[in-house]
Design a protein around this motif. Structure first.
Motif, short mmCIF file in Angstrom:
data_model
loop_
_atom_site.label_atom_id
_atom_site.label_comp_id
_atom_site.label_asym_id
_atom_site.label_seq_id
_atom_site.Cartn_x
_atom_site.Cartn_y
_atom_site.Cartn_z
N ALA A 21 0.83 -1.21 0.00
CA ALA A 21 0.00 0.00 0.00
C ALA A 21 0.86 1.26 0.00
O ALA A 21 0.58 2.22 -0.72
N GLU A 22 1.91 1.24 0.81
CA GLU A 22 2.81 2.40 0.88
C GLU A 22 3.51 2.63 -0.45
O GLU A 22 3.68 3.78 -0.91
N ARG A 23 3.93 1.54 -1.09
CA ARG A 23 4.60 1.67 -2.39
C ARG A 23 3.64 2.21 -3.43
O ARG A 23 4.02 3.05 -4.26
N ALA A 24 2.39 1.74 -3.40
CA ALA A 24 1.39 2.21 -4.36
C ALA A 24 1.12 3.70 -4.18
O ALA A 24 1.06 4.46 -5.16
N GLU A 25 0.96 4.12 -2.94
CA GLU A 25 0.70 5.53 -2.66
C GLU A 25 1.88 6.39 -3.09
O GLU A 25 1.70 7.47 -3.66
N GLY A 26 3.09 5.91 -2.81
CA GLY A 26 4.28 6.66 -3.19
C GLY A 26 4.42 6.79 -4.70
O GLY A 26 4.76 7.87 -5.21
N LEU A 27 4.13 5.72 -5.41
CA LEU A 27 4.25 5.73 -6.87
C LEU A 27 3.23 6.68 -7.48
O LEU A 27 3.56 7.48 -8.36
N VAL A 28 1.99 6.61 -7.01
CA VAL A 28 0.95 7.50 -7.54
C VAL A 28 1.29 8.95 -7.26
O VAL A 28 1.10 9.83 -8.11
N ALA A 29 1.81 9.22 -6.07
CA ALA A 29 2.19 10.59 -5.72
C ALA A 29 3.28 11.11 -6.65
O ALA A 29 3.25 12.28 -7.07
N ARG A 30 4.23 10.26 -6.98
CA ARG A 30 5.31 10.67 -7.88
C ARG A 30 4.79 10.92 -9.30
O ARG A 30 5.25 11.83 -9.99
N VAL A 31 3.84 10.10 -9.72
CA VAL A 31 3.24 10.30 -11.05
C VAL A 31 2.50 11.63 -11.07
O VAL A 31 2.60 12.40 -12.04
N ARG A 32 1.75 11.91 -10.01
CA ARG A 32 1.02 13.18 -9.94
C ARG A 32 1.96 14.37 -9.96
O ARG A 32 1.61 15.44 -10.45
N ALA A 33 3.15 14.17 -9.43
CA ALA A 33 4.14 15.25 -9.40
C ALA A 33 4.82 15.45 -10.75
O ALA A 33 5.63 16.36 -10.92
N GLY A 34 4.49 14.58 -11.71
CA GLY A 34 5.05 14.72 -13.04
C GLY A 34 6.42 14.12 -13.21
O GLY A 34 7.14 14.45 -14.15
N GLU A 35 6.79 13.19 -12.34
CA GLU A 35 8.10 12.55 -12.41
C GLU A 35 8.10 11.53 -13.55
O GLU A 35 7.36 10.54 -13.51
N ALA A 36 8.93 11.75 -14.55
CA ALA A 36 8.96 10.88 -15.73
C ALA A 36 9.32 9.44 -15.35
O ALA A 36 8.73 8.48 -15.87
N ALA A 37 10.28 9.27 -14.46
CA ALA A 37 10.69 7.93 -14.05
C ALA A 37 9.55 7.19 -13.37
O ALA A 37 9.42 5.97 -13.49
N ALA A 38 8.71 7.92 -12.66
CA ALA A 38 7.57 7.31 -11.98
C ALA A 38 6.55 6.81 -13.00
O ALA A 38 5.94 5.76 -12.81
N GLU A 39 6.36 7.55 -14.08
CA GLU A 39 5.43 7.12 -15.12
C GLU A 39 5.92 5.82 -15.77
O GLU A 39 5.13 4.91 -16.05
N VAL A 40 7.21 5.73 -16.00
CA VAL A 40 7.79 4.51 -16.57
C VAL A 40 7.59 3.34 -15.62
O VAL A 40 7.20 2.24 -16.03
N GLU A 41 7.82 3.57 -14.34
CA GLU A 41 7.65 2.52 -13.33
C GLU A 41 6.18 2.11 -13.22
O GLU A 41 5.86 0.93 -13.07
N PHE A 42 5.29 3.09 -13.28
CA PHE A 42 3.85 2.84 -13.21
C PHE A 42 3.41 1.94 -14.36
O PHE A 42 2.69 0.96 -14.17
N ILE A 43 3.87 2.27 -15.56
CA ILE A 43 3.51 1.48 -16.74
C ILE A 43 4.07 0.06 -16.62
O ILE A 43 3.37 -0.92 -16.88
N ALA A 44 5.31 -0.05 -16.20
CA ALA A 44 5.94 -1.36 -16.08
C ALA A 44 5.20 -2.24 -15.08
O ALA A 44 5.05 -3.46 -15.28
N GLN A 45 4.71 -1.64 -14.02
CA GLN A 45 4.03 -2.40 -12.97
C GLN A 45 2.66 -2.90 -13.40
O GLN A 45 2.26 -4.02 -13.09
N TYR A 46 1.93 -2.07 -14.13
CA TYR A 46 0.54 -2.41 -14.45
C TYR A 46 0.31 -2.86 -15.89
O TYR A 46 -0.79 -3.28 -16.23
N LEU A 47 1.34 -2.76 -16.73
CA LEU A 47 1.17 -3.14 -18.13
C LEU A 47 0.71 -4.59 -18.33
O LEU A 47 -0.18 -4.84 -19.16
#
Length: 213
Positions: A21-47
């Motif tokens: 849960a903590e990892r999910a919240e942290g990842l979403v927060a980073r995506v919301r902040a516009g962090e490009a690396a977070a978007e890549v990680e987000f896609i890799a996790q849920y693709l």
């Protein structure tokens, strides 16, 4: 029995619930902040999940990359609307359902014919490595998707999520943007059509004996 063949085996093991849960919240927060690396990680996790849902509903691998891209583009545009980071997977399923239904409707308007080459079907080896069994599974999968192609996009989406993805009724309803009662009716109607036709199809008789469960 058919559900077992149609499910692509994947590993659901991972950290404990609190850490996840903590990892999910942290990842979403980073995506919301516009962090490009977070978007890549987000896609890799849920693709893998998004691609599987898209393929199960659309029945095709051609153009799957474009459909996946569309799902994540819509998700990133609406990331601020995600209320619960732990529910990201279910939230993405909603986008995947909509994109898959749109693809089916577009395909129908263009009058494409149904066809699945061996490489376009789920990996039979993930279920049973025996060559004879692989052939049986391949034939069953092709026959199943031929029947699915006769369903409406809405009925097909609800049926696939319930029987192939094994989602609870409430999650199917949420993913499809409909009430539980409507989801139940769509699944019931689609199941009647699917299992009636499957029972008459030689390649599916051994997989669907007993009908829906």
């Amino acid at each position: 029995m058919l559900r077992a063949a149609l499910r692509i085996v994947h590993d659901d093991s991972g950290p404990d619930a609190i850490e996840a849960a903590e990892r999910a919240e942290g990842l979403v927060a980073r995506v919301r902040a516009g962090e490009a690396a977070a978007e890549v990680e987000f896609i890799a996790q849920y693709l893998p999940h998004v691609a599987r849902v898209l393929f199960r509903i659309s029945g095709r691998r051609d153009g799957l990359d474009d459909l996946c891209q569309e799902v994540f583009l819509r998700a990133f545009e609406r990331i601020d609307a995600l209320e619960d980071a732990e529910g990201t997977r279910a939230w993405l399923t909603q986008f995947a359902v909509n994109v898959a239904r749109e693809a089916i409707r577009a395909r129908s308007r263009r009058g494409w014919l149904s066809f699945w080459a061996p490489a376009d079907l789920p990996d039979a080896c993930a279920v049973d490595p025996t060559p004879d069994r692989q052939a049986e599974i391949h034939d069953a999968l092709q026959a199943a998707y031929e029947i699915l192609d006769s369903l409406t996009p809405d009925a097909r989406a609800a049926f696939v999520l319930r029987y192939f993805e094994d989602l609870p009724l409430a999650e199917v309803a949420k993913a499809c943007g409909i009430s539980v009662a409507t989801a139940k009716r769509r699944i019931h109607d689609a199941a009647e059509i699917f299992f009636a036709r499957a029972s008459r199809h030689e390649a599916l008789r051994g997989w669907t004996r007993g009908g829906p469960s």
